[in-house]
Enzyme design. Sequence first.
Site, mmCIF file in Angstrom:
data_model
loop_
_atom_site.group_PDB
_atom_site.id
_atom_site.type_symbol
_atom_site.label_atom_id
_atom_site.label_comp_id
_atom_site.label_asym_id
_atom_site.label_seq_id
_atom_site.Cartn_x
_atom_site.Cartn_y
_atom_site.Cartn_z
ATOM 1 N N ASP A 203 -2.294 -3.194 1.885
ATOM 2 C CA ASP A 203 -1.666 -4.408 1.348
ATOM 3 C C ASP A 203 -2.450 -5.618 1.847
ATOM 4 O O ASP A 203 -3.434 -5.479 2.578
ATOM 5 C CB ASP A 203 -0.197 -4.502 1.771
ATOM 6 C CG ASP A 203 0.689 -5.106 0.668
ATOM 7 O OD1 ASP A 203 0.279 -6.125 0.085
ATOM 8 O OD2 ASP A 203 1.767 -4.555 0.398
ATOM 9 N N PHE A 230 -5.899 -5.163 -4.201
ATOM 10 C CA PHE A 230 -6.116 -4.028 -5.115
ATOM 11 C C PHE A 230 -6.849 -4.446 -6.392
ATOM 12 O O PHE A 230 -7.109 -3.628 -7.254
ATOM 13 C CB PHE A 230 -4.825 -3.275 -5.436
ATOM 14 C CG PHE A 230 -3.621 -4.122 -5.759
ATOM 15 C CD1 PHE A 230 -3.634 -5.069 -6.766
ATOM 16 C CD2 PHE A 230 -2.442 -3.942 -5.052
ATOM 17 C CE1 PHE A 230 -2.518 -5.819 -7.073
ATOM 18 C CE2 PHE A 230 -1.306 -4.697 -5.339
ATOM 19 C CZ PHE A 230 -1.341 -5.640 -6.359
ATOM 20 N N HIS A 248 4.496 -3.197 -12.610
ATOM 21 C CA HIS A 248 5.358 -4.068 -13.427
ATOM 22 C C HIS A 248 5.183 -5.551 -13.078
ATOM 23 O O HIS A 248 5.651 -6.415 -13.817
ATOM 24 C CB HIS A 248 6.826 -3.642 -13.323
ATOM 25 C CG HIS A 248 7.502 -4.006 -12.033
ATOM 26 N ND1 HIS A 248 8.872 -4.013 -11.894
ATOM 27 C CD2 HIS A 248 7.019 -4.372 -10.808
ATOM 28 C CE1 HIS A 248 9.193 -4.372 -10.665
ATOM 29 N NE2 HIS A 248 8.095 -4.584 -10.000
#
Length: 342
Positions: A203, A230, A248
């Site tokens: 992350d 990412f 999403h």
Amino acid sequence: MKKQTVKPEFTLKMFEVLGGVWIAGCVKTAAELNIADYLAEGKQTISSLAEQTESDEKSLYRMMRALSGVGIFEELENKTFALNDFGAALQTDVEGTAKNFVLTILGEHFPAYMELTYNAKTGKIPFEHVHGVALWEYYKRNPEAGINFGKGMTGMSGMELEGIMNTYDFSPYQTIVDIGGGNGVMMYTILNAYPQSSGIIFDEANVIEVTTSVIPENLKDRCSVSIGSFFDKVPAGADLYTMKWIMHDWSDKECIEILKVCYDAMPNGGKLLIIDAVIPDDSRNKPHVAKILDIVMLSCLTGRERTLSEFKTLIEEAGLHFTRFIDIGTEAKSIIECEKLR
């Protein structure tokens, strides 16, 4: 312009819809005042609750009465209240709590939901219109809100972690990377169940800074962290990659970019699990939680909830191969498994 006659029963139904907004306001107050925590110690009179929360007794009673009327908390005799299973979901720092998610949705997110007309007219993101910055930048500038948001995501994980563990076999995988893994709750759950596996939580730096401090002692030899975006690069060479409630958040173009980064990192035969809500392709005029979650995306981010067909298109565009869809028992999440074949 021709008009259709309004049936009184549907005026009432619209009134009931608005009732959800009013109850939500009471839920936010109960969360902010830690009502569930006080009731967890035992039943309380409204005067006791008002004293402990430094609230106006009459006002607090009216809110508690409304909440109990829809099943959140239980009103006993003499204006006394007790904690029930529904109200327990508002406790602080309890596994599966909805409290932090409530404070996010009814806090910084809520004004964006009231600006959906702006989105309808412009196609632009209401959250950015209201706050002047994108969601993720907002959390960088407001770290306390960002920490609460992270806790909210963790609390919501309780809805699906059991389903994930019951329906997917992680035993074939020696190294697992959780992309956008937050504070690592899913990874810890997997590693505790599969002692032969090791994991990497990936992350951004502001998230991993917190994650590093909460890795359980019994997993520190098998669980590590990695910092990055990412959109640029993820840890390479793992057997399995997972992304829960990541896709999403992003537009189709952005999702394809993320998937291509994953593709580049994966070995041939490597698997990727996209864990997201999936709208059924044949759900016209039928309720589904993903259709409601999609309004959160519409209000706050560039992303959207998708049908399985739409996911398959993104996977194919990125060069990956769709292998199977796994229903985990909740509409809020499903598993889409894909593989790198070449």
